[in-house]
Design an enzyme around this catalytic site. Structure first.
Site, short mmCIF file in Angstrom:
data_model
loop_
_atom_site.label_atom_id
_atom_site.label_comp_id
_atom_site.label_asym_id
_atom_site.label_seq_id
_atom_site.Cartn_x
_atom_site.Cartn_y
_atom_site.Cartn_z
N ASP A 1 -5.03 -3.17 -12.50
CA ASP A 1 -5.69 -4.08 -11.57
C ASP A 1 -6.66 -3.38 -10.62
OD1 ASP A 1 -6.14 -6.66 -10.40
OD2 ASP A 1 -5.13 -5.86 -8.64
N ARG B 1 0.81 -1.23 0.00
CA ARG B 1 0.00 0.00 0.00
C ARG B 1 0.83 1.27 0.00
NH1 ARG B 1 -4.56 -2.04 -2.07
NH2 ARG B 1 -5.63 -3.47 -0.67
N ASP C 1 -3.11 -12.28 -4.59
CA ASP C 1 -3.94 -11.05 -4.56
C ASP C 1 -3.99 -10.49 -3.13
OD1 ASP C 1 -5.45 -8.95 -5.41
OD2 ASP C 1 -7.27 -10.09 -5.82
#
Ligand SMILES: [Zn+2]
Lengths: 432, 310
Positions: A154, A66, A307
């Protein structure tokens, strides 16, 4: 620790059709010997790891770090350490940071920063379009030179077929890889979980398989048209498996991956409005799950990719419809694949192919090889170790996983990256 | 009166047949109170009910407020007039703040499915779901069954037709679950894009033709077309909707004689119901509204006393 001798370990290396119990010696980070009954040289730690497995280092090509932007969920540092704890020596990180990684400078920032930490190597994936808006292509050439291994929007599908065609045409000449998050959500406004009985019981707007199937089909058509290399991320439906199987038969240059949750869980996990079972694409039915396992068996599905999508309670402890999509996947992937080995007769060699060799080949990074003379890049797994998934033993900054509090069987014990021991669950190196 | 085991009313699936029976019996007693000239009793004096309506509502909110007042509970609450107000809001935060003021019952209507379920997991006082997204509206289903039972005592084997937007109707979802639990046969019909092909998991049978749903029905329940839930452009015209799925005196001829006609309101007269139904003597739409107050009194009574025992 760069010099060590591991005794009596099962070594799995599909590239050389190896599956033997042997000793393996690492000196100065290089594999110097693989044979039985090695006499330990001086100044070398000796570790007996009977009944454990040594696999080429695992590679995860679908991870969300992140940083920059949402460091409270995950940083590059926590991400690479968490990856190492899950047995991964390399990860590819998706570009949906804040700001979006749509430039060579952000790509370089991620790579440079990741080098400061002891953990998995980081290979950035950059956006196909600026700010992932689907309107203007990014500078593939410049960004690729900076170290990006692929391009993906994505989280969003590049819905404009002309943009997708242009992206693939541009990528083909530059030998860049396009990764597609294939979902055409226009068919199901407001959908938050799989369309079916469970969504009806929960009264939630739903996402039919067609959302993914038709997007995969369109993408495959454009891949055929352009001749470019295309990778489809996290497929979840039986339809996708069928479409990609046929595409491969026709010789279209397409690969795909599946996330561990899609071969382990179903829509039923959403019962009770469990936001840790909310993801995109959604958890599907048992029929889809079985089709995916079949696709992994027959080679239609090339890779397992987690993922890994960290979110805090601020995004997850909410009404189901408002909660963010995704779960963390790095800590649990090994255990979930081991379930396939136990229940669906996959082999450890399949694990090495789907979780190390194939993903590395897809993003075109060096494959990790267990061979004399190679740098030590491997993962040691205890297939029998039962461990509870707790906040304490998750190294991510986020704990959004449906497996929290559950006991899983099998775990990565040690992860070695370029000769360095970056993860050591049992602290074996200290004791020896 | 025996004690119910439920602390919240979130959805029909959590209710046992005994608990439903208890609710209906209590509603009966409450209805008796509402028919007196002085409609107020001191039963819940000192209890506090908070009504949190995160979605525009007139009738349900009014019904809950009157119910609480008739039992002498203190009732306060807010309703966000616009959905944009509720958007930026953290639901759990709001509810936890309310809980800190020590109410006995919190009544919640919210645009998200499962919202009251989510809230109930994080607070200690009782929660009543007054409608959550497209999921459920359990108090409506309970008042519906109470109203039906005033006319048809035993629901076993009767045929109930629900017509309209089955996909986005929380009333339909709760009704289907409750009616089938009580032994009725539920048939649903409506335009294809408002049908949920998986609705049979709740116990309803889908009829492509509305005639099949209505034929020999004991009860017909109409639903409002909720354009706000699926957007414009899907329904070609109200005229065609009325032609294909509207109920009129002619259409109910194929149902049982004296078939009951119901609607959770508000009715779009001329769309799902033809104006000639207004004067039909088995149109019991206003009975539903009256009974709604008694039913909500019963629930407030049961759940407030619940807190007492702990
Ligand atoms: Zn994705």
């Amino acid at each position: 620790m760069k010099n060590f001798l591991i005794k009596n370990i099962r070594i799995i290396e599909p590239e050389t059709n190896t599956d033997i119990v042997s000793d393996i010696l690492v000196q100065n980070g290089i594999i110097t010997l693989i044979e039985s009954n090695i006499t330990p040289p001086e100044q070398v730690s000796v570790i007996d790891l009977s009944d454990k497995w040594l696999l080429p280092g695992l590679v995860d090509i679908h991870v969300h770090l992140r940083e920059p932007g949402e460091e409270y969920k995950e940083t590059i540092e926590s991400g690479v350490k968490c990856a190492a704890s899950g047995g991964f020596v390399a990860i590819a990180c998706m570009p949906n940071t804040k700001p979006v990684n749509d430039s060579s400078s952000i790509t370089r920032f991620i790579i440079d920063k990741s080098k400061n930490f002891k953990g998995a190597k980081v290979y950035p994936v950059a956006a196909i379009t600026k700010s992932q808006k689907g309107e203007e292509l990014t500078e593939f050439g410049d960004i690729k030179d900076a170290g990006a291994v692929a391009f993906s929007d994505d989280g969003k599908w590049l819905s404009d077929p002309f943009m997708m065609r242009s992206a693939l045409e541009y990528a083909r000449v530059l030998n860049a890889l396009i990764i597609s998050h294939a979902e055409d959500s226009r068919i199901c406004p407001g959908g938050v979980m799989n369309e079916g009985e469970t969504a009806t019981i929960l009264g939630l707007r739903a996402i039919p398989n067609a959302t993914e199937d038709m997007a995969v089909f369109r993408d495959v058509c454009i891949a055929e048209l352009t001749g470019a290399r295309l990778h489809i991320a996290h497929i979840s439906t039986k339809g996708s498996v069928d479409i990609i199987r046929n595409a491969k038969k026709k010789g279209i240059n397409v690969t795909c991956e599946v996330a561990p949750h899609h071969f382990s869980l179903t829509e039923k996990n959403c019962l009770g409005y469990n936001t840790n079972a909310k993801m995109n694409p959604p958890l599907r039915t048992e029929q889809d799950r079985m089709a995916i396992i079949e696709g992994m068996k027959d080679g239609t599905i090339d890779a397992v990719a987690t993922d890994h999508a960290p979110h805090s309670v601020l995004e997850k402890n909410l009404e189901f419809e408002k909660a963010s999509n995704g779960i963390i996947g790095l800590p649990t992937a090994v255990a979930l694949f081991l379930n396939l080995i136990r229940e669906y007769s996959f082999s450890p060699s399949d694990m090495a192919k789907l979780m190390s060799k194939n993903p590395a080949k897809i993003i075109n990074i060096p494959i990790r090889l267990i061979k004399k003379g190679e740098k030590a890049n491997f993962t040691i797994i205890d297939p029998e170790l039962e461990w509870e998934v707790t906040k304490e033993n998750i190294l991510s900054k986020s704990f959004n996983t449906p497996f929290l509090g559950k006991t899983l069987k099998g775990k990565a014990l040690m992860t070695v990256v370029d000769g360095f021991l970056v993860y050591d669950y049992l602290n074996l190196s200290a004791n020896s | 009166m025996q004690n119910p085991s439920f602390k919240h009313l979130l959805g029909i699936e959590h209710l046992s047949c005994e608990e439903i029976e208890l609710i209906l019996q209590t509603t009966d007693s409450m209805k008796e109170i509402t028919q007196r000239s002085i409609k107020k009793v001191p039963t819940l004096k000192g209890k506090t009910v908070i009504n949190l309506f995160f979605e525009p509502s007139t009738r349900t909110k009014l019904s809950f407020e009157i119910a609480a007042k008739r039992l002498s509970a203190d009732t306060i609450g807010f309703s966000s007039a616009t959905s944009s107000l509720s958007k930026g809001e953290n639901l759990l935060d709001t509810v936890k703040n309310c809980e800190a003021m020590l109410p006995d019952v919190i009544v919640i209507r919210h645009p998200c499915s499962g919202a009251s379920h989510f809230v109930s997991q994080h607070i200690n006082c009782s929660v009543i779901n007054a409608g959550d997204g497209i999921n459920q509206h359990p108090t409506q289903a309970l008042l519906d069954i109470f109203t039906i039972k005033e006319r048809i005592n035993d629901l076993k084997g009767i045929k109930i037709a629900i017509i309209g937007d089955i996909k986005h109707s929380r009333v339909a979802h709760s009704d289907i679950m409750l009616f089938t639990k009580m032994g009725a046969n539920v048939f649903v019909s409506g335009p294809g894009f408002l049908m949920n092909p998986f609705i049979s998991v709740l116990g309803a049978k889908i009829c492509d033709k509305i005639e099949d749903a209505i034929c020999d029905a004991d009860v017909i329940i109409l639903l409002r077309i909720q354009k706000e839930r699926f957007g414009n452009g899907v329904i070609p015209s109200e005229r065609e909707y009325a032609m294909l799925y509207g109920i009129n005196m002619n259409r109910i001829k194929s149902a049982k004689e004296n078939v009951i006609v119901m609607h959770p309101g508000p009715v779009n007269w001329g769309v799902e119901l033809s104006p000639d139904i207004m004067d039909y003597n088995n149109n019991i739409i206003l009975d539903q509204v009256t009974n709604g107050v008694a039913l909500r009194m019963a629930l407030l009574y049961i759940l407030s006393n619940q807190g007492e025992r702990e």
